[in-house]
Design a protein around this motif. Structure first.
Motif, PDB file in Angstrom:
ATOM      1  N   PHE A  82       0.632  -1.202  -0.143  1.00 43.94           N
ATOM      2  CA  PHE A  82       0.033   0.052  -0.111  1.00 43.94           C
ATOM      3  C   PHE A  82       0.814   1.300  -0.179  1.00 43.94           C
ATOM      4  O   PHE A  82       0.273   2.276   0.013  1.00 43.94           O
ATOM      5  N   SER A  83       2.205   1.132   0.218  1.00 44.47           N
ATOM      6  CA  SER A  83       3.328   2.223   0.344  1.00 44.47           C
ATOM      7  C   SER A  83       3.315   2.955  -1.140  1.00 44.47           C
ATOM      8  O   SER A  83       3.342   2.413  -2.029  1.00 44.47           O
ATOM      9  N   GLN A  84       3.700   4.123  -0.889  1.00 43.61           N
ATOM     10  CA  GLN A  84       4.308   4.997  -2.001  1.00 43.61           C
ATOM     11  C   GLN A  84       5.647   4.494  -2.154  1.00 43.61           C
ATOM     12  O   GLN A  84       6.425   5.064  -3.300  1.00 43.61           O
ATOM     13  N   GLU A  85       6.326   3.743  -1.551  1.00 47.20           N
ATOM     14  CA  GLU A  85       7.833   3.281  -1.842  1.00 47.20           C
ATOM     15  C   GLU A  85       7.808   1.755  -1.696  1.00 47.20           C
ATOM     16  O   GLU A  85       6.813   1.008  -1.475  1.00 47.20           O
ATOM     17  N   SER A  86       8.770   1.179  -2.570  1.00 43.75           N
ATOM     18  CA  SER A  86       8.743  -0.206  -2.577  1.00 43.75           C
ATOM     19  C   SER A  86       8.833  -0.788  -1.134  1.00 43.75           C
ATOM     20  O   SER A  86       9.665  -0.228  -0.434  1.00 43.75           O
ATOM     21  N   VAL A  87       8.565  -2.052  -0.878  1.00 45.65           N
ATOM     22  CA  VAL A  87       8.660  -2.438   0.467  1.00 45.65           C
ATOM     23  C   VAL A  87       9.139  -3.916   0.208  1.00 45.65           C
ATOM     24  O   VAL A  87       8.861  -4.512  -0.624  1.00 45.65           O
ATOM     25  N   THR A  88       9.619  -4.640   1.162  1.00 45.01           N
ATOM     26  CA  THR A  88       9.957  -6.088   1.415  1.00 45.01           C
ATOM     27  C   THR A  88       9.130  -6.803   2.428  1.00 45.01           C
ATOM     28  O   THR A  88       9.242  -6.479   3.420  1.00 45.01           O
ATOM     29  N   LEU A  89       8.456  -7.734   1.873  1.00 43.34           N
ATOM     30  CA  LEU A  89       7.573  -8.643   2.785  1.00 43.34           C
ATOM     31  C   LEU A  89       8.283  -9.833   3.301  1.00 43.34           C
ATOM     32  O   LEU A  89       8.987 -10.264   2.443  1.00 43.34           O
ATOM     33  N   PRO A  90       8.135 -10.283   4.237  1.00 43.92           N
ATOM     34  CA  PRO A  90       8.618 -11.609   4.643  1.00 43.92           C
ATOM     35  C   PRO A  90       8.035 -12.686   3.964  1.00 43.92           C
ATOM     36  O   PRO A  90       7.341 -13.791   4.506  1.00 43.92           O
ATOM     37  N   LEU A  91       8.535 -13.074   2.871  1.00 43.32           N
ATOM     38  CA  LEU A  91       8.035 -14.163   2.111  1.00 43.32           C
ATOM     39  C   LEU A  91       8.980 -14.402   1.059  1.00 43.32           C
ATOM     40  O   LEU A  91       9.419 -13.611   0.243  1.00 43.32           O
ATOM     41  N   SER A  92       9.117 -15.843   1.093  1.00 42.34           N
ATOM     42  CA  SER A  92       9.847 -16.212  -0.223  1.00 42.34           C
ATOM     43  C   SER A  92       9.015 -16.657  -1.436  1.00 42.34           C
ATOM     44  O   SER A  92       7.941 -17.660  -0.933  1.00 42.34           O
ATOM     45  N   PRO A  93       8.984 -16.107  -2.301  1.00 43.05           N
ATOM     46  CA  PRO A  93       7.983 -15.924  -3.195  1.00 43.05           C
ATOM     47  C   PRO A  93       7.889 -17.551  -4.151  1.00 43.05           C
ATOM     48  O   PRO A  93       6.922 -17.604  -4.451  1.00 43.05           O
ATOM     49  N   VAL A 148       9.278  -7.289  -9.356  1.00 43.39           N
ATOM     50  CA  VAL A 148       8.835  -8.143  -8.189  1.00 43.39           C
ATOM     51  C   VAL A 148      10.236  -8.805  -7.978  1.00 43.39           C
ATOM     52  O   VAL A 148      10.529  -9.609  -9.009  1.00 43.39           O
ATOM     53  N   THR A 149      10.881  -8.726  -7.058  1.00 38.63           N
ATOM     54  CA  THR A 149      12.267  -9.496  -6.798  1.00 38.63           C
ATOM     55  C   THR A 149      12.217 -10.152  -5.506  1.00 38.63           C
ATOM     56  O   THR A 149      11.475  -9.805  -4.491  1.00 38.63           O
ATOM     57  N   ALA A 150      13.010 -10.743  -5.200  1.00 36.30           N
ATOM     58  CA  ALA A 150      13.199 -11.560  -4.141  1.00 36.30           C
ATOM     59  C   ALA A 150      14.729 -11.740  -3.834  1.00 36.30           C
ATOM     60  O   ALA A 150      15.510 -11.680  -4.348  1.00 36.30           O
ATOM     61  N   ASP A 151      14.786 -11.538  -2.420  1.00 34.54           N
ATOM     62  CA  ASP A 151      16.334 -11.898  -1.902  1.00 34.54           C
ATOM     63  C   ASP A 151      16.206 -12.739  -0.477  1.00 34.54           C
ATOM     64  O   ASP A 151      15.160 -13.030  -0.314  1.00 34.54           O
ATOM     65  N   GLY A 152      17.196 -12.446   0.358  1.00 32.80           N
ATOM     66  CA  GLY A 152      17.529 -13.228   1.350  1.00 32.80           C
ATOM     67  C   GLY A 152      16.196 -12.809   2.419  1.00 32.80           C
ATOM     68  O   GLY A 152      16.270 -13.305   3.563  1.00 32.80           O
ATOM     69  N   GLU A 153      15.931 -11.466   2.281  1.00 31.02           N
ATOM     70  CA  GLU A 153      15.035 -10.892   3.139  1.00 31.02           C
ATOM     71  C   GLU A 153      13.653 -11.045   2.816  1.00 31.02           C
ATOM     72  O   GLU A 153      12.716 -11.046   3.813  1.00 31.02           O
ATOM     73  N   GLY A 154      13.412 -11.241   1.738  1.00 29.97           N
ATOM     74  CA  GLY A 154      12.053 -11.447   1.320  1.00 29.97           C
ATOM     75  C   GLY A 154      11.268 -11.106   0.124  1.00 29.97           C
ATOM     76  O   GLY A 154      12.336 -10.957  -0.803  1.00 29.97           O
ATOM     77  N   LEU A 155      10.335 -11.201  -0.115  1.00 31.33           N
ATOM     78  CA  LEU A 155       9.779 -10.409  -1.460  1.00 31.33           C
ATOM     79  C   LEU A 155       9.722  -8.916  -1.352  1.00 31.33           C
ATOM     80  O   LEU A 155       8.958  -8.221  -0.674  1.00 31.33           O
TER      81      LEU A 155
END
Length: 102
Positions: free
Chosen positions: A58-69, A80-87
């Motif tokens: 919902f944010s005006q900025e990109s966010v990282t969610l705790p999810l391995s996609p 949409v990208t994924a790294d060690g922190e999440g989606l």
């Protein structure tokens, strides 16, 4: 330009409808099988429907969610990208994912 925006929205809805028809979890009316997670600041929301996750930023900025996609089945915006922190989702976007089995 205006017609292009309409066409893009029509394609988006077609893709959503096709995915809903293909994946019973997305149309299951039983709410006891739905699980919701959100961050305390209200920037993102995760809705679990069976083994699928609907991730919303919902944010005006990109966010990282705790999810391995695992597999991103449909995304409203790129990248949409994924790294060690999440989606990582771009600003004001959403993705439907099938996380890897645990």
């Amino acid at each position: 330009m205006k017609e292009e925006a309409h066409w893009s929205l029509l394609c988006w809805y077609r893709d959503l409808i096709a995915l809903r028809k293909a994946l019973p979890e997305l149309s299951d009316p039983r709410l006891d099988r739905v699980r919701v997670e959100l961050d305390r600041l209200g920037k993102w929301l995760l809705v679990w429907r069976g083994k699928l996750a609907v991730a919303v930023n919902f944010s005006q900025e990109s966010v990282t969610l705790p999810l391995s996609p695992g597999t991103v089945l449909l995304a409203s915006d790129e990248p949409v990208t994924a790294d060690g922190e999440g989606l990582r989702l771009p600003a004001q976007s959403m993705a439907i994912c099938r996380p890897p089995s645990r």
